[in-house]
Design an enzyme around this catalytic site. Structure first.
Site, mmCIF file in Angstrom:
data_model
loop_
_atom_site.group_PDB
_atom_site.id
_atom_site.type_symbol
_atom_site.label_atom_id
_atom_site.label_comp_id
_atom_site.label_asym_id
_atom_site.label_seq_id
_atom_site.Cartn_x
_atom_site.Cartn_y
_atom_site.Cartn_z
ATOM 1 N N ASN A 9 43.433 43.768 43.886
ATOM 2 C CA ASN A 9 42.069 44.228 44.163
ATOM 3 C C ASN A 9 41.399 43.149 45.002
ATOM 4 O O ASN A 9 41.031 42.100 44.477
ATOM 5 C CB ASN A 9 41.329 44.436 42.832
ATOM 6 C CG ASN A 9 39.872 44.794 43.026
ATOM 7 O OD1 ASN A 9 39.425 45.039 44.142
ATOM 8 N ND2 ASN A 9 39.116 44.809 41.936
ATOM 9 N N LYS A 11 38.610 43.216 46.320
ATOM 10 C CA LYS A 11 37.144 43.251 46.147
ATOM 11 C C LYS A 11 36.452 43.164 47.521
ATOM 12 O O LYS A 11 36.998 43.647 48.509
ATOM 13 C CB LYS A 11 36.685 42.142 45.200
ATOM 14 C CG LYS A 11 37.453 42.159 43.867
ATOM 15 C CD LYS A 11 36.795 41.355 42.808
ATOM 16 C CE LYS A 11 37.683 41.332 41.573
ATOM 17 N NZ LYS A 11 37.073 40.665 40.438
ATOM 18 N N HIS A 95 35.933 49.879 37.177
ATOM 19 C CA HIS A 95 35.998 48.416 37.115
ATOM 20 C C HIS A 95 34.700 47.894 36.490
ATOM 21 O O HIS A 95 33.618 48.448 36.734
ATOM 22 C CB HIS A 95 36.189 47.852 38.526
ATOM 23 C CG HIS A 95 36.548 46.392 38.507
ATOM 24 N ND1 HIS A 95 35.614 45.412 38.292
ATOM 25 C CD2 HIS A 95 37.739 45.758 38.656
ATOM 26 C CE1 HIS A 95 36.219 44.225 38.307
ATOM 27 N NE2 HIS A 95 37.516 44.415 38.525
ATOM 28 N N GLU A 167 41.089 45.324 31.111
ATOM 29 C CA GLU A 167 40.542 44.126 31.734
ATOM 30 C C GLU A 167 39.400 43.569 30.885
ATOM 31 O O GLU A 167 38.245 44.003 31.034
ATOM 32 C CB GLU A 167 40.000 44.458 33.124
ATOM 33 C CG GLU A 167 41.033 44.993 34.084
ATOM 34 C CD GLU A 167 40.682 44.645 35.520
ATOM 35 O OE1 GLU A 167 41.481 43.977 36.162
ATOM 36 O OE2 GLU A 167 39.580 45.001 35.961
ATOM 37 N N GLY A 173 37.897 36.824 36.677
ATOM 38 C CA GLY A 173 37.364 35.819 37.596
ATOM 39 C C GLY A 173 36.903 34.539 36.915
ATOM 40 O O GLY A 173 36.250 33.702 37.541
ATOM 41 N N SER A 213 42.213 37.121 35.342
ATOM 42 C CA SER A 213 42.755 35.786 35.620
ATOM 43 C C SER A 213 44.274 35.721 35.470
ATOM 44 O O SER A 213 44.823 34.722 35.006
ATOM 45 C CB SER A 213 42.071 34.732 34.735
ATOM 46 O OG SER A 213 40.690 34.686 35.025
HETATM 47 C C1 PEP Z 1 39.743 42.112 38.553
HETATM 48 O O1 PEP Z 1 38.619 41.962 39.003
HETATM 49 O O2 PEP Z 1 40.226 43.256 38.417
HETATM 50 C C2 PEP Z 1 40.493 40.921 38.175
HETATM 51 C C3 PEP Z 1 41.504 41.065 37.380
HETATM 52 O O3 PEP Z 1 40.050 39.736 38.711
HETATM 53 P P1 PEP Z 1 40.727 38.295 38.512
HETATM 54 O O4 PEP Z 1 42.208 38.455 38.607
HETATM 55 O O5 PEP Z 1 40.168 37.464 39.617
HETATM 56 O O6 PEP Z 1 40.307 37.825 37.156
#
Ligand code: PEP
Length: 250
Positions: A9, A11, A95, A167, A173, A213
């Site tokens: 993703n 973003k 999300h 998630e 993040g 993460s």
């Molecule tokens: C996400 O936003 O779907 C995500 C998993 O972000 P990150 O890997 O940066 O934590």
């Protein structure tokens, strides 16, 4: 047989030059990942057209959102039929950033899921709890309720097209990853929840990704969990080397 997916993703990151560089590097290494792992890249909307043209065999195209309407006077929105016409295969829905910053509700997400499926896009449906909700202790109920509200109106045939992504918001993040035990606990609970509604075979065949993460240093341990079928990757999907290393962690 469950599909293993590693989905990136991007973003709201990367201009056209940086996007072209990243997708070219990803494609350059995609042959080196295990043949049973599907890669999905989900760039911002303007990148979709050229990214699609560069994709090969096991790499698919995702969008990060779609409208809950099929067409019309909704300035700034992008519909599922438009995404379909650009060759998009998957769409991330629900999300936590969409739920939080754009006030997307379970009801609206249920409509977006319908739109996606009507255009033959596979929803990557996200769910997850905040830190406060985890600490309050009722996080499993909260997350399974997101699934009930967003997805349980679907027919079994429609549901079989869905990919789930657990998630935990506190892990997105932040650099803090759920432990493999925490991820497995939730993925198992989600599978049990789905089995009650759609039966054991559907639950067994459902792909459930972990997101939050996830990086090369922790992917192997997370992906070794029996109910974790890959990852939804944010930050680490912006570096081809890391994204590919995660995909190779199977
Ligand atoms: C996400 O936003 O779907 C995500 C998993 O972000 P990150 O890997 O940066 O934590």
């Amino acid at each position: 047989m469950r599909k293993k997916i590693v989905a990136g993703n991007w973003k709201m990151n990367l201009d056209q030059t940086a996007g072209k560089k990243l997708i070219t590097e990803i494609i350059g290494h995609a042959q080196n990942i295990p043949s049973d792992v599907t890669l999905v890249v989900s760039p911002p909307f303007p990148h979709l057209g050229y990214v699609k043209k560069l994709l090969i065999g096991n790499v698919f195209l995702g969008a990060q959102n779609c409208s809950d309407q099929p067409s019309g006077a909704f300035t700034g929105e992008v519909s599922a039929p438009i995404l379909e016409s650009f060759g998009v295969d998957y769409v991330i829905l629900g999300h936590s950033e969409r739920r939080e910053y754009f006030q997307e509700t379970d009801e609206q997400l249920a409509t977006k899921v319908n739109q996606a499926l009507a255009s033959e896009l596979r929803p990557i449906f996200c769910c997850g709890e905040s830190l406060a909700q985890r600490e309050a202790g009722n996080f499993v109920e909260l997350v399974t309720t997101q699934i009930t509200n967003g997805l349980f109106h679907l027919s079994p045939q429609q549901f079989s097209e869905v990919v789930l992504a657990y998630e935990p918001i506190w892990a997105i993040g932040t650099g803090v990853t759920a432990s493999s035990a925490q991820a497995q606990e939730m993925h198992y609970a989600l599978r049990q929840h789905i089995a009650k509604k759609y039966g054991d075979t559907m639950a067994d065949n459902l792909t459930i990704l972990y997101g939050g993460s996830c990086k090369p240093s922790n992917a192997r341990e997370l992906f070794a969990c029996p109910d974790v079928d890959g990852g939804l990757i944010g930050g680490a999907s912006l570096k081809a080397e890391d994204f590919i290393a995660i995909a190779k962690s199977y």
